[in-house]
Design a protein around this motif. Sequence first.
Motif, short mmCIF file in Angstrom:
data_model
loop_
_atom_site.label_atom_id
_atom_site.label_comp_id
_atom_site.label_asym_id
_atom_site.label_seq_id
_atom_site.Cartn_x
_atom_site.Cartn_y
_atom_site.Cartn_z
N THR A 105 72.05 66.46 56.37
CA THR A 105 72.83 67.16 57.40
C THR A 105 71.91 67.89 58.37
N TRP A 106 70.85 68.53 57.82
CA TRP A 106 69.89 69.20 58.69
C TRP A 106 69.20 68.21 59.61
N LEU A 107 68.82 67.04 59.06
CA LEU A 107 68.14 66.02 59.88
C LEU A 107 69.05 65.54 61.00
N GLY A 108 70.28 65.17 60.64
CA GLY A 108 71.22 64.69 61.65
C GLY A 108 71.53 65.75 62.69
N THR A 109 71.69 67.01 62.23
CA THR A 109 71.98 68.10 63.15
C THR A 109 70.83 68.30 64.12
N ALA A 110 69.59 68.25 63.61
CA ALA A 110 68.42 68.42 64.47
C ALA A 110 68.37 67.33 65.54
N ILE A 111 68.70 66.11 65.15
CA ILE A 111 68.70 65.00 66.12
C ILE A 111 69.78 65.20 67.18
N ILE A 112 70.98 65.60 66.73
CA ILE A 112 72.09 65.84 67.67
C ILE A 112 71.72 66.95 68.66
N LEU A 113 71.18 68.06 68.14
CA LEU A 113 70.84 69.19 68.99
C LEU A 113 69.73 68.84 69.97
#
Length: 327
Positions: free
Chosen positions: A281-289
């Motif tokens: 979730t952190w990885l995906g969130t970082a990519i989205i942001l």
Amino acid sequence: MATTTEQSDDRSGQGMALFCTAMLIIPAIDACGKLLVATISPFEVGLFRNLIQTGILVTALTLMGRAIVTPEVRLYLGRIALCGVCLATCGGFMFWGLQSLPLANAVAIFFAEPLILTIFSVIFLGEKVGWHRSLAVLVGLVGALIVIRPNFAAFGWAALMPLVAATLFALAMTILRSLSGRVDAMRIQAMAGVFGSISLSLLLLVGGVLGAEILQFRTPQGVEWLLLLAVGLGATGVQLMMTVALRLAEASMLASFQYLEIVGATAIGYLVFGEFPDALTWLGTAIILASGLYVVHRERRRALERRLAARRYGIAPDPELTTEPMP
């Protein structure tokens, strides 16, 4: 005596402070919604929030002596109605996702909205998007899939509800962009709220007749009324803060601060619900942001180029939308 530049800096600073405060309040509103949907239909929560916001807006316009239905409103009534339906159902789907998903995970998925908005702006508004922004959108959507995949495995279709909400919100923002400079923003929001409230009422009525569990209306009890009031008043307060902030500072300057919402969602999710995002979730969130911030950066550059061109050739720039309702 303060110079014009100092006054402008003060106004921008005040706008940023208001906007950041609003972004940190939104997760608290979502947390109240998450507590409510444990016992109440998410679309019922969305209806009460919509009714409170709309009631306050309509009352404010009436007290100011401003007509709500003007010739411009009548001219674009179909678009305004569709915008209201999208915004109202967007809230219902977001609260639906919050029934099952951790708060930060749901908010992270919803942050695909600016990327979806970029796609809709090309399709429906004919905006030009270069390969830089196109690549950023593609990468950001991959980030959304990274967040969705483990959540879908754990929670099923609920993991897609924030994405549905993001799509509906992006569609509403596309409609608002198409109306920018044509209809007063406050009137749009009031009329959109009326249509949104009607649509959610009909949805709950039909759902009740058909026996759809997710659409069953139940009269709130005790503390649920207080939580519903907090959701409605909180959403209205956030909207007011954003409206004032966008009058004090440029939208392109404030856009990047929107991502403070994920910080607040993570903190409240951990403190209230004992939730903490996993590594994926952190990885995906970082990519989205990162993708969203890049799109904001490119939008800011384009806005600056338009202003410089307008100044050079003596052409007034296109009016910008100054308020965007929150989901």
